[in-house]
Design an enzyme around this catalytic site. Structure first.
Site, PDB file in Angstrom:
ATOM      1  N   CYS A 166     -47.770  63.262  -5.709  1.00 43.29           N
ATOM      2  CA  CYS A 166     -48.232  62.047  -6.092  1.00 43.29           C
ATOM      3  C   CYS A 166     -48.347  61.987  -7.709  1.00 43.29           C
ATOM      4  O   CYS A 166     -47.943  60.788  -8.267  1.00 43.29           O
ATOM      5  CB  CYS A 166     -49.525  61.868  -5.485  1.00 43.29           C
TER       6      CYS A 166
ATOM      7  N   GLU B 220     -45.957  55.293  -3.271  1.00 41.91           N
ATOM      8  CA  GLU B 220     -46.560  56.669  -3.556  1.00 41.91           C
ATOM      9  C   GLU B 220     -45.723  57.795  -3.001  1.00 41.91           C
ATOM     10  O   GLU B 220     -44.559  57.440  -2.314  1.00 41.91           O
ATOM     11  CB  GLU B 220     -47.814  56.596  -2.660  1.00 41.91           C
TER      12      GLU B 220
ATOM     13  N   HIS C 142     -55.639  61.721  -4.677  1.00 41.45           N
ATOM     14  CA  HIS C 142     -54.297  61.356  -4.455  1.00 41.45           C
ATOM     15  C   HIS C 142     -54.399  60.133  -5.414  1.00 41.45           C
ATOM     16  O   HIS C 142     -55.151  59.649  -6.173  1.00 41.45           O
ATOM     17  CB  HIS C 142     -54.113  60.691  -3.035  1.00 41.45           C
TER      18      HIS C 142
END
Length: 510
Positions: A422, A483, A471
């Site tokens: 990420c 993402e 994240h």
């Protein structure tokens, strides 16, 4: 001394290979988005006409099975919730390793700077001593000459070449002034040498502290890796429990299906199935449309990224000379220390070393701004749709080989994949506008302007977990974000998730 090429000096061939892998990943993403067609079951034949007693017994059996299946469904849901919590914990621990790696590289940079400072103070100390020795030699020569000519006034007058008594007195005064100046100069030089010696001592102490900080960072990295192993063990245990419950649920559902075949009212079941089938067809059609739209958007973004030479140049400039995020061994730092020691033994001169990579700025500023810059960032991210998730992967110039975590990521083979995690995807996206980001979500969360999540705009970074430790994604607008979600997945566009989101998003460009 060993020399290592800068991590950012990748060749054109490697860049082309990354692009080829990106295109291959896009095909994978489209396949995943389209999915396999749903299963359409045949309508069962009507059962024999049962007696009243058989119908009552069949109804009772169905009621029993429905209760059993409902209970098992609840257990599976609870197990899924626990698995999600464990997945979140593993994600936090993975990012903790990323933080430890970033801290480790920063500590090493400080140690290298401290070693250079030690060498600099040694050179200054050597120079001060040389100046004192030269001054002493000059004054000693003068004193010896004065001694050979005698110490009386007439002898001094002869030595200096005076023409009369007044001249003798004037020159005697000069001699006294010179002698006093000699002492003052020597004292000043001695004080300068003492000051340089103190600086050298302070620099050595700073070097020792920097080395201790690097050792502490190594220990924190090991602790984080151990925490991942513990979380992985708990996750594996919970997955096994869930599998057992799902097996019981499947058996109960099979028994329920058998019981329902013995119950009148199969037409209602058929109607329920037809309703479901209609919904399934609509969902498949929507998924196909979404896949086509994603494929088109990714292709258009990839074309714009390929045509944007300026963005590539900015990204390559950021990558040039950067210490690799996953670099654990540090041959250069060791070599610098040995060079300093060798030079000190030789003649005290300052060593000549290759400049070391600079740490990333904690508050990066874009080299371009405005809506065009936002679209450049989003295009770079969208061009990577379908590229595999690889924990630890991704830098300013594209996807890179993942790293081992000793657990979940290893089970998916992330260490053997070219891809992004990420935070790595964010590094690549923003490098196109000249912004350099660290490979850790917690540091990215403090890299720009923090804006309340309710005021997010297209191009903002969206974070999850305590202090953004879990994240990060890139907000696209219209309730969507792009993402790199987790091991086994790919870079994709997802609905914006509010659950677990941090109070702020981060805006690096507007």
């Amino acid at each position: 001394m060993k020399r290592r090429a800068p991590s950012g000096s990748r060749g054109f061939t490697r860049t082309r290979l990354r692009r080829a892998r990106s295109v291959l990943g896009l095909g994978i993403a489209v396949t995943l988005l389209v999915g396999a067609p749903g299963l359409v079951g045949a309508v069962p034949p009507p059962p024999p006409n049962p007696s009243d007693g058989q119908l009552q017994q069949a109804d009772a059996d169905v009621a029993d099975r429905i209760g059993q299946v409902g209970s098992l469904i609840n257990e599976v849901a609870n197990a899924n919730q626990q698995l999600r919590a464990l997945d979140d914990a593993v994600a936090v621990k993975r990012e903790a390793v990323n933080k430890a790696l970033v801290d480790l590289q920063s500590a090493r940079d400080v140690a290298v700077a401290a070693a250079d400072a030690v060498a600099g103070t040694l050179q200054a100390l050597h120079d001060a001593g040389a100046q004192i020795e030269a001054a002493q030699v000059r004054f000693d020569e003068y004193a010896a000459s004065t001694y050979r000519q005698g110490t009386g006034v007439s002898a001094l007058s002869s030595f200096i070449g005076s023409q009369g008594p007044d001249d003798v007195l004037d020159r005697a005064q000069v001699i006294r002034v010179l002698a006093a100046n000699k002492n003052a100069v020597l004292d000043a030089l001695q004080r300068a040498r003492t000051a340089e010696a103190n600086k050298n001592s302070a620099a050595r102490e700073a070097k020792q502290q920097a080395d201790e900080a690097a050792s502490a960072a190594e220990a924190r990295k090991a602790d984080a890796e151990n925490a991942i192993a513990e979380a992985r063990a708990a996750l594996a245990d919970q997955q096994a429990k869930k599998a057992a419950v799902e097996a019981e649920k499947s058996a109960a559902e099979s028994q329920l299906a058998t019981a329902r075949e013995n119950v009148a009212g199969l037409q209602n079941q058929r109607q329920a199935f037809e309703t479901w089938d209609t919904q399934r067809a609509a969902e498949e059609q929507a998924a196909a449309a979404a896949a086509a739209a994603a494929r088109e958007a990714a292709a258009e973004a990839a074309a714009r990224v390929a045509a944007d030479q300026a963005a590539r140049t900015r990204a390559e400039a950021l990558a040039e000379g950067r210490r690799s995020h996953v670099q654990v061994e540090d041959d250069d730092a060791t070599d610098v220390e040995s060079e300093v020691a060798e030079t000190e033994d030789a003649d005290g001169a300052a060593p000549t070393t290759t400049p070391k990579p600079k740490p990333r700025s904690t508050k990066p500023k874009p080299s371009v701004t405005g809506s065009a810059a936002v679209e450049t960032v989003i295009d770079r991210a969208m061009s990577q749709l379908g590229v595999p998730y690889a924990w630890g992967g991704g830098d300013e110039t594209g996807p890179t080989l993942g790293i081992r975590d000793g657990g979940v990521a290893d089970s998916y083979g992330d260490f053997n994949k070219i891809g992004f995690d990420c935070s790595g995807l964010m590094i690549y996206a923003f490098a196109g506008i000249g912004i350099s980001l660290p490979h850790y979500t917690g540091y990215q969360y403090t890299a720009g302007e923090q804006v309340p999540s309710s005021q997010m705009k297209r191009g903002d970074m969206v974070f999850y977990g305590p202090n953004a430790s879990q994240h990060v994604g890139l907000y696209l607008g219209n309730g969507e974000m792009i993402e790199a979600p987790q091991s086994g997945s790919v870079v994709k566009v997802s609905p914006l998730r509010w659950d677990g989101m941090t109070p702020y998003v981060v805006r690096l460009v507007s």
